[in-house]
Scaffold this active site. Structure first.
Site, PDB file in Angstrom:
ATOM      1  N   ASN A  44       0.792  -1.320  -0.128  1.00 33.43           N
ATOM      2  CA  ASN A  44      -0.005   0.069   0.119  1.00 33.43           C
ATOM      3  C   ASN A  44       1.001   1.266   0.013  1.00 33.43           C
ATOM      4  O   ASN A  44       0.700   2.241  -0.538  1.00 33.43           O
ATOM      5  CB  ASN A  44      -0.997   0.137   1.394  1.00 33.43           C
ATOM      6  CG  ASN A  44      -1.987  -1.010   1.184  1.00 33.43           C
ATOM      7  OD1 ASN A  44      -2.290  -1.566   0.171  1.00 33.43           O
ATOM      8  ND2 ASN A  44      -2.577  -1.298   2.454  1.00 33.43           N
ATOM      9  N   THR A 222       1.353  10.381  13.332  1.00 31.14           N
ATOM     10  CA  THR A 222       0.016  10.911  12.692  1.00 31.14           C
ATOM     11  C   THR A 222      -1.138  10.510  13.828  1.00 31.14           C
ATOM     12  O   THR A 222      -1.253   9.558  14.311  1.00 31.14           O
ATOM     13  CB  THR A 222      -0.097   9.805  11.681  1.00 31.14           C
ATOM     14  OG1 THR A 222      -0.108   8.331  11.918  1.00 31.14           O
ATOM     15  CG2 THR A 222       1.066  10.130  10.524  1.00 31.14           C
ATOM     16  N   GLY A 224      -4.537  10.755  13.099  1.00 31.05           N
ATOM     17  CA  GLY A 224      -5.764  10.682  12.494  1.00 31.05           C
ATOM     18  C   GLY A 224      -6.440  12.112  11.965  1.00 31.05           C
ATOM     19  O   GLY A 224      -5.881  12.871  11.392  1.00 31.05           O
ATOM     20  N   ASP A 248     -13.680   6.595   4.088  1.00 26.06           N
ATOM     21  CA  ASP A 248     -13.133   5.263   4.499  1.00 26.06           C
ATOM     22  C   ASP A 248     -11.771   5.537   5.040  1.00 26.06           C
ATOM     23  O   ASP A 248     -10.886   5.990   3.936  1.00 26.06           O
ATOM     24  CB  ASP A 248     -13.205   4.329   3.241  1.00 26.06           C
ATOM     25  CG  ASP A 248     -12.367   2.935   3.773  1.00 26.06           C
ATOM     26  OD1 ASP A 248     -12.032   2.665   4.710  1.00 26.06           O
ATOM     27  OD2 ASP A 248     -12.285   2.066   2.627  1.00 26.06           O
ATOM     28  N   GLY A 253      -2.775   5.987   7.033  1.00 28.40           N
ATOM     29  CA  GLY A 253      -1.349   5.894   7.496  1.00 28.40           C
ATOM     30  C   GLY A 253      -0.455   5.521   6.193  1.00 28.40           C
ATOM     31  O   GLY A 253       0.569   6.042   6.080  1.00 28.40           O
ATOM     32  N   ASP A 254      -0.935   4.577   5.597  1.00 28.20           N
ATOM     33  CA  ASP A 254      -0.048   4.272   4.440  1.00 28.20           C
ATOM     34  C   ASP A 254      -0.047   5.157   3.447  1.00 28.20           C
ATOM     35  O   ASP A 254       1.297   5.255   2.804  1.00 28.20           O
ATOM     36  CB  ASP A 254      -0.757   2.918   3.807  1.00 28.20           C
ATOM     37  CG  ASP A 254      -0.575   1.529   4.757  1.00 28.20           C
ATOM     38  OD1 ASP A 254       0.073   1.492   5.512  1.00 28.20           O
ATOM     39  OD2 ASP A 254      -1.430   0.753   4.493  1.00 28.20           O
ATOM     40  N   GLY A 289     -11.415   1.828   0.012  1.00 26.81           N
ATOM     41  CA  GLY A 289     -10.515   0.950  -0.101  1.00 26.81           C
ATOM     42  C   GLY A 289      -9.022   1.465   0.193  1.00 26.81           C
ATOM     43  O   GLY A 289      -8.960   2.937   0.746  1.00 26.81           O
TER      44      GLY A 289
HETATM   45  P1  ADP Z   1      -3.393   5.198  10.427  1.00 30.46           P
HETATM   46  O1  ADP Z   1      -4.056   4.837   9.230  1.00 30.46           O
HETATM   47  O2  ADP Z   1      -2.203   4.498  10.516  1.00 30.46           O
HETATM   48  O3  ADP Z   1      -4.254   5.078  11.692  1.00 30.46           O
HETATM   49  P2  ADP Z   1      -3.916   8.256  10.727  1.00 30.46           P
HETATM   50  O4  ADP Z   1      -5.496   7.632  11.168  1.00 30.46           O
HETATM   51  O5  ADP Z   1      -3.219   8.758  11.916  1.00 30.46           O
HETATM   52  O6  ADP Z   1      -3.069   6.864  10.379  1.00 30.46           O
HETATM   53  O7  ADP Z   1      -3.953   8.634   9.484  1.00 30.46           O
HETATM   54  C1  ADP Z   1      -2.821   8.992   8.773  1.00 30.46           C
HETATM   55  C2  ADP Z   1      -2.879  10.659   8.158  1.00 30.46           C
HETATM   56  O8  ADP Z   1      -4.058  10.487   7.076  1.00 30.46           O
HETATM   57  C3  ADP Z   1      -3.459  11.525   9.172  1.00 30.46           C
HETATM   58  O9  ADP Z   1      -2.166  12.186  10.050  1.00 30.46           O
HETATM   59  C4  ADP Z   1      -3.957  12.711   8.523  1.00 30.46           C
HETATM   60  O10 ADP Z   1      -2.933  13.407   7.557  1.00 30.46           O
HETATM   61  C5  ADP Z   1      -4.697  11.908   7.220  1.00 30.46           C
HETATM   62  N1  ADP Z   1      -6.054  11.601   7.915  1.00 30.46           N
HETATM   63  C6  ADP Z   1      -6.562  10.726   8.447  1.00 30.46           C
HETATM   64  N2  ADP Z   1      -7.761  10.735   8.631  1.00 30.46           N
HETATM   65  C7  ADP Z   1      -8.277  11.835   8.370  1.00 30.46           C
HETATM   66  C8  ADP Z   1      -9.387  12.480   8.109  1.00 30.46           C
HETATM   67  N3  ADP Z   1     -10.593  12.219   8.649  1.00 30.46           N
HETATM   68  N4  ADP Z   1      -9.434  13.823   7.393  1.00 30.46           N
HETATM   69  C9  ADP Z   1      -8.299  14.318   6.972  1.00 30.46           C
HETATM   70  N5  ADP Z   1      -7.311  13.716   7.032  1.00 30.46           N
HETATM   71  C10 ADP Z   1      -7.044  12.561   7.498  1.00 30.46           C
END
Ligand code: ADP
Length: 305
Positions: A44, A222, A224, A248, A253-254, A289
């Site tokens: 990914n 990161t 989220g 989704d 993170g990937d 996805g």
């Molecule tokens: P993982 O998939 O490893 O849990 P994260 O959830 O921290 O990783 O997401 C990685 C990055 O993707 C975040 O730091 C942000 O930059 C982006 N991201 C994730 N969720 C959102 C969201 N709901 N809206 C905008 N950007 C997002």
């Protein structure tokens, strides 16, 4: 111009089935749909980097089976270098069996890393010249740890920037940590690795302090939908998330990691590269996805402007 990024990581075939409830032990449930596709964190992140504009070489391992062909066909279609995709004659290609409850969106997942959990030292040695020539070396913890350690050793000895996305989480030796230039956990992984409970950016800062004490100079956590916390050579920055319609979030993170290393490979600094990764992560959550949701460079450029 595309810059060389070498990624050591997993490939597994995602086998996803949906039903109106998850089967209980011993129960057989009639499903409503099934989908097969390429997955694994390494793959990914490779796709994310490749679509974001890097020249990606994947180091991974597949079985001598149908799912192995899914991997090579997919990498070739994406335009990624498959010269270092090794084949195991005994162990099958990795798989993730994903069951989704279509009413609650809850899932149960059984991942078997298969061949990509059995990458041999001699195979990593065959990648030495490729790693030496990379702008950035990226890896995760989804292949066997010995392979990660050997490849990081080669990268470090040759002054190649090493990035570790410590997922899925498992204990990492301080020796391995000391060879990592940039660590990119999500908040859950950072929490487990540092012992700091993380809910907000203040906590992320405390966790970054612990990583620094362990010898990692640059930390990206990161967070989220809260965005990204970045510490680079003692300086810190909080990058807010882009406001998007998230449908989704799997693979965000990937997407971030793939985008981040692509920008690093283009000689952007860590803060700027993290901003680019933030955009790639945000775009990925607007589509369903993991691999199919990774944005192209054109989509990223249009989004950032
Ligand atoms: P993982 O998939 O490893 O849990 P994260 O959830 O921290 O990783 O997401 C990685 C990055 O993707 C975040 O730091 C942000 O930059 C982006 N991201 C994730 N969720 C959102 C969201 N709901 N809206 C905008 N950007 C997002």
């Amino acid at each position: 111009m595309r810059h060389d990024i070498v990624i050591l990581g997993s490939f597994v075939v995602d086998l996803m089935g949906r039903a109106d409830h998850l089967p209980k032990p011993g129960e057989t449930v009639k499903g409503s749909m099934f989908k097969l596709g390429p997955g694994g964190k390494g793959s990914n992140q490779g796709v994310a980097a490749n679509r974001a504009g890097a020249n990606v070489t994947m180091i991974t391992k597949i079985g001598d089976d149908l799912f192995g062909k899914v991997a090579t066909d997919f990498f070739e279609e994406e335009g990624m270098d498959t010269s270092y995709v090794f084949e195991d004659k005994e162990i099958e290609t990795g798989t993730a069996l994903i069951l989704v409850d279509e009413n609650t969106s809850q899932n149960s997942i059984l991942v078997t890393s298969g061949a990509c959990g059995n990458i041999k030292d001699e195979e990593i040695l065959k990648c030495e010249d490729k790693i030496k020539g990379a702008k950035v070396f990226l890896t995760q913890l989804e292949t066997n740890l010995e392979a990660v350690e050997s490849a990081v050793d080669i990268a470090k000895k040759n002054n190649i920037t090493t990035v570790l996305n410590p997922a899925p989480i498992q204990p990492i030796s301080d020796e391995l940590l000391s060879k990592i230039d940039i660590i990119t956990p999500n908040e859950v992984e950072a929490s487990i690795l540092t012992g700091v409970e993380i809910t907000d950016m203040d906590d992320a800062k405390k966790a970054a302090d612990v990583f620094i004490e362990k010898g990692v100079n640059n930390v990206i956590i990161t967070m989220g939908s809260q965005g990204v916390y970045v510490r680079c050579n003692g300086e810190e920055r909080i990058i807010p998330r882009y406001e998007v319609d998230a449908i989704d979030t799997t693979g965000a993170g990937d997407a971030f990691n793939g985008g981040f290393v692509t920008a690093l490979g283009e000689d952007k600094g860590i803060f700027e590269a993290a901003e680019f990764g933030n955009a790639v992560g945000a775009l990925s959550v607007t589509k369903i996805g993991t691999a199919p949701a990774m944005p192209t460079r054109d989509a990223i450029n249009n989004f950032i402007i």
